[in-house]
Design a protein around this motif. Structure first.
Motif, PDB file in Angstrom:
ATOM      1  N   ILE A  47       0.835  -1.205   0.000  1.00 44.71           N
ATOM      2  CA  ILE A  47       0.000   0.000   0.000  1.00 44.71           C
ATOM      3  C   ILE A  47       0.872   1.258   0.000  1.00 44.71           C
ATOM      4  O   ILE A  47       0.630   2.199  -0.755  1.00 44.71           O
ATOM      5  CB  ILE A  47      -0.976  -0.006   1.201  1.00 44.71           C
ATOM      6  CG1 ILE A  47      -2.003  -1.128   1.009  1.00 44.71           C
ATOM      7  CG2 ILE A  47      -1.690   1.337   1.346  1.00 44.71           C
ATOM      8  CD1 ILE A  47      -2.874  -1.393   2.209  1.00 44.71           C
ATOM      9  N   GLN A  48       1.915   1.244   0.837  1.00 46.35           N
ATOM     10  CA  GLN A  48       2.842   2.384   0.855  1.00 46.35           C
ATOM     11  C   GLN A  48       3.438   2.637  -0.518  1.00 46.35           C
ATOM     12  O   GLN A  48       3.537   3.767  -0.984  1.00 46.35           O
ATOM     13  CB  GLN A  48       3.986   2.130   1.841  1.00 46.35           C
ATOM     14  CG  GLN A  48       3.649   2.481   3.279  1.00 46.35           C
ATOM     15  CD  GLN A  48       4.742   2.035   4.233  1.00 46.35           C
ATOM     16  OE1 GLN A  48       5.792   1.570   3.799  1.00 46.35           O
ATOM     17  NE2 GLN A  48       4.484   2.165   5.521  1.00 46.35           N
ATOM     18  N   HIS A  49       3.836   1.545  -1.166  1.00 47.07           N
ATOM     19  CA  HIS A  49       4.453   1.617  -2.490  1.00 47.07           C
ATOM     20  C   HIS A  49       3.492   2.239  -3.507  1.00 47.07           C
ATOM     21  O   HIS A  49       3.850   3.155  -4.253  1.00 47.07           O
ATOM     22  CB  HIS A  49       4.873   0.203  -2.901  1.00 47.07           C
ATOM     23  CG  HIS A  49       5.366   0.105  -4.309  1.00 47.07           C
ATOM     24  ND1 HIS A  49       6.661   0.423  -4.656  1.00 47.07           N
ATOM     25  CD2 HIS A  49       4.746  -0.259  -5.452  1.00 47.07           C
ATOM     26  CE1 HIS A  49       6.817   0.241  -5.963  1.00 47.07           C
ATOM     27  NE2 HIS A  49       5.668  -0.179  -6.471  1.00 47.07           N
ATOM     28  N   ILE A  50       2.271   1.742  -3.533  1.00 48.04           N
ATOM     29  CA  ILE A  50       1.259   2.230  -4.482  1.00 48.04           C
ATOM     30  C   ILE A  50       0.947   3.699  -4.207  1.00 48.04           C
ATOM     31  O   ILE A  50       0.852   4.521  -5.122  1.00 48.04           O
ATOM     32  CB  ILE A  50      -0.042   1.395  -4.362  1.00 48.04           C
ATOM     33  CG1 ILE A  50       0.220  -0.051  -4.791  1.00 48.04           C
ATOM     34  CG2 ILE A  50      -1.180   2.002  -5.171  1.00 48.04           C
ATOM     35  CD1 ILE A  50       0.725  -0.213  -6.193  1.00 48.04           C
ATOM     36  N   ARG A  51       0.803   4.002  -2.913  1.00 48.17           N
ATOM     37  CA  ARG A  51       0.495   5.368  -2.508  1.00 48.17           C
ATOM     38  C   ARG A  51       1.568   6.327  -3.009  1.00 48.17           C
ATOM     39  O   ARG A  51       1.281   7.392  -3.556  1.00 48.17           O
ATOM     40  CB  ARG A  51       0.431   5.385  -0.982  1.00 48.17           C
ATOM     41  CG  ARG A  51       0.006   6.681  -0.347  1.00 48.17           C
ATOM     42  CD  ARG A  51       0.068   6.496   1.177  1.00 48.17           C
ATOM     43  NE  ARG A  51      -0.389   7.650   1.906  1.00 48.17           N
ATOM     44  CZ  ARG A  51      -0.453   7.694   3.231  1.00 48.17           C
ATOM     45  NH1 ARG A  51      -0.108   6.631   3.949  1.00 48.17           N
ATOM     46  NH2 ARG A  51      -0.867   8.769   3.849  1.00 48.17           N
ATOM     47  N   ARG A  52       2.841   5.936  -2.845  1.00 47.58           N
ATOM     48  CA  ARG A  52       3.946   6.786  -3.244  1.00 47.58           C
ATOM     49  C   ARG A  52       3.974   6.969  -4.755  1.00 47.58           C
ATOM     50  O   ARG A  52       4.179   8.045  -5.271  1.00 47.58           O
ATOM     51  CB  ARG A  52       5.269   6.171  -2.755  1.00 47.58           C
ATOM     52  CG  ARG A  52       6.275   7.183  -2.284  1.00 47.58           C
ATOM     53  CD  ARG A  52       7.423   6.582  -1.499  1.00 47.58           C
ATOM     54  NE  ARG A  52       7.629   5.175  -1.685  1.00 47.58           N
ATOM     55  CZ  ARG A  52       7.725   4.297  -0.675  1.00 47.58           C
ATOM     56  NH1 ARG A  52       7.635   4.694   0.563  1.00 47.58           N
ATOM     57  NH2 ARG A  52       7.930   3.019  -0.920  1.00 47.58           N
ATOM     58  N   ARG A  53       3.748   5.847  -5.471  1.00 50.02           N
ATOM     59  CA  ARG A  53       3.910   5.913  -6.922  1.00 50.02           C
ATOM     60  C   ARG A  53       2.708   6.476  -7.668  1.00 50.02           C
ATOM     61  O   ARG A  53       2.856   7.121  -8.702  1.00 50.02           O
ATOM     62  CB  ARG A  53       4.209   4.516  -7.491  1.00 50.02           C
ATOM     63  CG  ARG A  53       5.641   4.095  -7.282  1.00 50.02           C
ATOM     64  CD  ARG A  53       6.146   3.270  -8.446  1.00 50.02           C
ATOM     65  NE  ARG A  53       5.890   3.865  -9.758  1.00 50.02           N
ATOM     66  CZ  ARG A  53       6.164   3.288 -10.890  1.00 50.02           C
ATOM     67  NH1 ARG A  53       6.682   2.093 -10.907  1.00 50.02           N
ATOM     68  NH2 ARG A  53       5.921   3.876 -12.041  1.00 50.02           N
ATOM     69  N   PHE A  54       1.493   6.151  -7.212  1.00 48.13           N
ATOM     70  CA  PHE A  54       0.337   6.442  -8.059  1.00 48.13           C
ATOM     71  C   PHE A  54      -0.697   7.396  -7.472  1.00 48.13           C
ATOM     72  O   PHE A  54      -1.564   7.870  -8.192  1.00 48.13           O
ATOM     73  CB  PHE A  54      -0.345   5.132  -8.471  1.00 48.13           C
ATOM     74  CG  PHE A  54       0.551   4.244  -9.271  1.00 48.13           C
ATOM     75  CD1 PHE A  54       0.785   4.520 -10.610  1.00 48.13           C
ATOM     76  CD2 PHE A  54       1.190   3.159  -8.691  1.00 48.13           C
ATOM     77  CE1 PHE A  54       1.630   3.713 -11.353  1.00 48.13           C
ATOM     78  CE2 PHE A  54       2.038   2.352  -9.433  1.00 48.13           C
ATOM     79  CZ  PHE A  54       2.257   2.637 -10.772  1.00 48.13           C
ATOM     80  N   ALA A  55      -0.627   7.681  -6.179  1.00 46.60           N
ATOM     81  CA  ALA A  55      -1.652   8.531  -5.600  1.00 46.60           C
ATOM     82  C   ALA A  55      -1.150   9.964  -5.507  1.00 46.60           C
ATOM     83  O   ALA A  55      -0.458  10.318  -4.581  1.00 46.60           O
ATOM     84  CB  ALA A  55      -2.057   8.016  -4.233  1.00 46.60           C
ATOM     85  N   GLN A  56      -1.465  10.755  -6.519  1.00 39.81           N
ATOM     86  CA  GLN A  56      -1.132  12.160  -6.476  1.00 39.81           C
ATOM     87  C   GLN A  56      -1.962  12.783  -5.362  1.00 39.81           C
ATOM     88  O   GLN A  56      -3.170  12.683  -5.359  1.00 39.81           O
ATOM     89  CB  GLN A  56      -1.485  12.866  -7.786  1.00 39.81           C
ATOM     90  CG  GLN A  56      -1.196  12.093  -9.045  1.00 39.81           C
ATOM     91  CD  GLN A  56      -2.366  11.218  -9.477  1.00 39.81           C
ATOM     92  OE1 GLN A  56      -3.049  10.607  -8.662  1.00 39.81           O
ATOM     93  NE2 GLN A  56      -2.588  11.151 -10.770  1.00 39.81           N
ATOM     94  N   GLU A  57      -1.304  13.416  -4.425  1.00 37.42           N
ATOM     95  CA  GLU A  57      -2.080  14.055  -3.369  1.00 37.42           C
ATOM     96  C   GLU A  57      -2.695  15.343  -3.908  1.00 37.42           C
ATOM     97  O   GLU A  57      -2.158  15.993  -4.794  1.00 37.42           O
ATOM     98  CB  GLU A  57      -1.205  14.338  -2.149  1.00 37.42           C
ATOM     99  CG  GLU A  57      -0.983  13.116  -1.264  1.00 37.42           C
ATOM    100  CD  GLU A  57      -2.266  12.547  -0.642  1.00 37.42           C
ATOM    101  OE1 GLU A  57      -3.209  13.316  -0.348  1.00 37.42           O
ATOM    102  OE2 GLU A  57      -2.327  11.329  -0.449  1.00 37.42           O
TER     103      GLU A  57
END
Lengths: 350, 350
Positions: A12-22
């Motif tokens: 989840i951390q990995h996906i959040r970092r790579r794909f979730a533009q804040e």
């Protein structure tokens, strides 16, 4: 690195970092119990209706890694969902991803899956705001939920078609189904040489199968210009999807076989395998083109729009009273009943 | 009747008729390309933020039909999602269902699954507005997406805990995990008589496993009375979920083992199997209680609220500076590191 070596939290951390533009102004995304969409995220208060749609693809049923890549699965899952928003004339805004993953998938493959989704999402400025990931015993599934918006009271539903309306489709029909058949059979029964030739010349068909383009811009044009009275996307095939419009609108229809838009590549492929290209156009699914009805009074406006925006549209038939049923006028002018439905889960040999 | 004899269209019609209450004023539901939520569906324009959450349960990973029924799976899938809305202090409003079904499931079993969801949804006036159903090659999965709402800017996120805040939980901890262990072992190693006795006297534990109650009302109370500074639901276990609050809030914490609320039934069960009941409370997941932090200045108000509303709450610890880490003070007053995390997919032997 395989997922079972990584663990859910790290994934989840990995996906959040790579794909979730804040986007703090609009939402608080991945990393809390739910995503929060700020009241201001959906345009001026009270002017928009929300659109919500969800679509899931299952390995071995909706896709098969013998024929496609992780990137293609992600892309297509996103395309199928965006296409539903397009079919309402809406604007897609945010998405959530539900994944079922077996532990033997690598982190790299997971990235490719998300990249497939993100490539298309990015194009339409649709943002990842959350999701859930579970393990599976075997096989993968990808569910996407999209939240979109549309001008209040203006969504293009299936039930708006009226007797006398003209029936239109965007693009070409049948390419995606032919593309799937092509990849499934390309290693069977064809000599190496003809296979190679075929594969090259028929590449557009497989492109249409694995990288379908949702008709978001076209859907918006038909809504904002008040062109369409009813609209649906062609996911199950014309035979099936036209029935949806007719059933929900309580009308009948006649479609002219000669007017169905077939690509040169489909014609060539069908000739090669000695099949009727019409069958791909009528019952083949996953074209993700728009099927819509237009009142007589809006036709001239649509024609101007078509020239101005260089749209590729075909007028394929007309809406009739319900009692007329749903008919096909074949090449020789004979009126025959519409062919059987398109794709349906739990049938078609599932 | 099995699903492969029915076909997707008939299944959707059936579900739509039985479970989708129409609410024309608020939404147009199942039966178009997307659900449409009218601008007015979410309260006075611009006063609410939206909450979106999705959670999926997979057969053989998250549940097992050897130990539970279709009704229980539906109920629990809904409970897990509602619990996420509860953890934000929000009000759940609408839901979509994503199902993966193997063709050998009967229509009756599908009804039980939806009834499990609907029983709980009905209780909180949460309405089914759409979804997607796919076949699977084998096994079932149930994904639910819930759309909720919360007063603008007021959602109770994980990042709001401050040094000096008190840590509280609702209800009892560890029952659900013990309940799962109980059903898994009840046919193993116990004599028929002791098994029967145990099963009866320990029924509350299995109830907590299969029919968890999301703490929606409590979450609302803590929000509307401005009680909580941070909140999370206990889905993975206290050890894991307290870490989430500490990480997101950049704080440490100390929890008093003696203050953890353990049910009599759990104590009896743990004694019977010679295990430490604390381990269930600390690392057992799926209690779906609320874990929240309260500033010193709001404690007296919370105490009044607790008496007035007859809430079952326990004060279990305190928020410390980040450097202090996350600690457990055991029964004898010794401070030890907090135990390992709770449940995580792709680990725990998955």
């Amino acid at each position: 690195m395989k997922l079972f070596q990584v663990g859910e939290r790290k994934i989840i951390q990995h996906i959040r970092r790579r794909f979730a533009q804040e986007g703090q102004r609009l939402f608080t995304g991945i990393g809390d119990d739910t995503a929060i969409l700020k009241a201001s995220a959906l345009g001026p208060a009270g002017t928009k209706d929300l659109l919500l749609t969800t679509d899931v693809l299952v390995e071995g049923v909706d896709f098969d890694f013998r024929y496609c890549s992780f990137h293609q699965v992600g892309f297509k899952a996103m395309a199928a969902n965006l296409s539903d928003i397009a079919a309402m004339g809406g604007v897609p805004r945010f998405y959530l991803v539900t994944l079922g993953l077996s532990g033997d998938i690598s982190l790299d493959q997971l990235d490719q899956l998300y990249e497939g989704m993100a490539d298309l999402a990015h194009n339409y400025k649709v943002r990842l705001i959350g999701g859930d990931t579970s393990a599976t015993r075997n096989g993968l599934f990808v569910g996407i939920t999209i939240l979109g918006e549309v001008e209040k009271g203006r969504a293009l539903v299936r039930s708006g078609a009226r007797v006398g309306d003209h029936i239109f489709v965007t693009g070409n029909l049948g390419d995606a189904a032919a593309g799937l058949e092509l990849v499934k059979t390309r290693s069977q029964g064809l000599t190496a040489r003809s296979s190679l030739l075929l594969r090259k010349s028929l590449l557009p068909l497989t492109q249409r199968q694995f990288y379908p383009v949702p008709r978001i811009e076209e859907g918006r044009l038909f809504l904002t210009n008040r062109i369409a009275s009813a609209m649906i996307d062609l996911s199950d095939g014309l035979a099936s999807d036209l029935r949806h419009i007719c059933n929900e609108s309580r009308v009948g229809a006649v479609v002219e076989a000669a007017a169905l838009p077939l690509s040169d590549t489909l014609m060539k492929y069908a000739r090669n395998i000695r099949k009727d290209p019409l069958m791909f156009a009528l019952t083949g699914g996953e074209d993700f083109e728009l099927l819509f009805t237009v009142p007589e009074g809006r036709i001239s406006h649509l024609m101007r729009l078509t020239r101005h925006k260089r749209l590729r549209l075909s007028r394929i038939g007309k809406i009739l009273p319900r009692a007329a049923g749903i008919k096909l006028k074949d090449d020789r002018g004979r009126v025959v009943p519409f062919p059987a439905r398109g794709y349906e889960h739990f049938k078609n040999g599932q």
